[in-house]
Design a protein around this motif. Sequence first.
Motif, PDB file in Angstrom:
ATOM      1  N   ILE A 194      36.676  33.225  39.897  1.00  0.00           N
ATOM      2  CA  ILE A 194      35.518  33.911  39.314  1.00  0.00           C
ATOM      3  C   ILE A 194      34.224  33.209  39.721  1.00  0.00           C
ATOM      4  N   ASP A 200      31.923  32.933  32.924  1.00  0.00           N
ATOM      5  CA  ASP A 200      33.194  33.662  32.883  1.00  0.00           C
ATOM      6  C   ASP A 200      34.367  32.765  33.281  1.00  0.00           C
ATOM      7  N   GLU A 250      38.195  40.967  40.959  1.00  0.00           N
ATOM      8  CA  GLU A 250      37.971  42.138  40.116  1.00  0.00           C
ATOM      9  C   GLU A 250      39.294  42.828  39.767  1.00  0.00           C
ATOM     10  N   THR A 255      41.394  40.636  37.311  1.00  0.00           N
ATOM     11  CA  THR A 255      40.987  40.690  35.900  1.00  0.00           C
ATOM     12  C   THR A 255      41.412  42.009  35.258  1.00  0.00           C
ATOM     13  N   CYS A 285      35.375  42.504  32.683  1.00  0.00           N
ATOM     14  CA  CYS A 285      35.844  43.548  33.596  1.00  0.00           C
ATOM     15  C   CYS A 285      34.769  44.603  33.835  1.00  0.00           C
ATOM     16  N   LYS A 287      31.549  44.229  33.689  1.00  0.00           N
ATOM     17  CA  LYS A 287      30.504  43.643  34.540  1.00  0.00           C
ATOM     18  C   LYS A 287      30.946  43.614  35.997  1.00  0.00           C
ATOM     19  N   MET A 288      32.194  43.222  36.225  1.00  0.00           N
ATOM     20  CA  MET A 288      32.706  43.174  37.590  1.00  0.00           C
ATOM     21  C   MET A 288      32.792  44.573  38.200  1.00  0.00           C
ATOM     22  N   THR A 301      30.716  46.062  41.829  1.00  0.00           N
ATOM     23  CA  THR A 301      31.576  46.091  43.005  1.00  0.00           C
ATOM     24  C   THR A 301      31.559  47.483  43.626  1.00  0.00           C
TER      25      THR A 301
END
Length: 216
Positions: free
Chosen positions: A62, A67, A122, A125, A176, A178-179, A183
């Motif tokens: 990460i 995080d 990503e 998670t 998750c 946020k990722m 992406t």
Amino acid sequence: MKWSEHIWQRITPHYQSILNMPFIKELSEGALPQEKFRFYMAQDSLYLEHFGRTLSLIAAKIPDLTDVLAYMRFAESTIVVENALHESYFKDFGVTDKGVLEPACHHYIHFLRSTAALESVEIATAAVLPCFWIYREVGNYIYQNQNTNNNPYEKWIATYAGEEFSAAVDHAIAICDKMAENTTEEIRQKMTEAFIMSTRLEYHFWEAAYELKTWK
């Protein structure tokens, strides 16, 4: 719509299937045969050992340091706190040997570990999120519908319906989201696929415990 809102809509039929399982219904009633619960606890303890290591592997990948710390705490809680609960149950229910990883547990944990090792952070998670999120929802469901008259599984129910666990789940969901937001669409789709696969494996984990499925 956040990724987490979208994915929960996608897996609602799978989640409902879990709530309708004999294992869940009999656990909430306190009627689940102890042999099946002992099988479940032994397999879940083995699962958590690998799950904690998987969370540590994800933490190392990460980019956001805040995080990273969150996933390190998740890993610590998994290995220390939840295993302590299992150990107390081992004494209560006479479990003396965890045995080996049986098929459903073996499949699930190796899916998570290979995803954590080989896929993007990503996707990793997203793959581990159902173990947090679905357990909380199932725990809350059982807590609200349980037979409170000397249910032998009350301690387990209280753990997964507790506020501390719920806060950790919210944090994992937020990470998750946020990722997913930062992406590509391709990665978001793979996150969705990983989440759905783990949700299916959650079902099979409980099914295997109820049916005492072992290697042939």
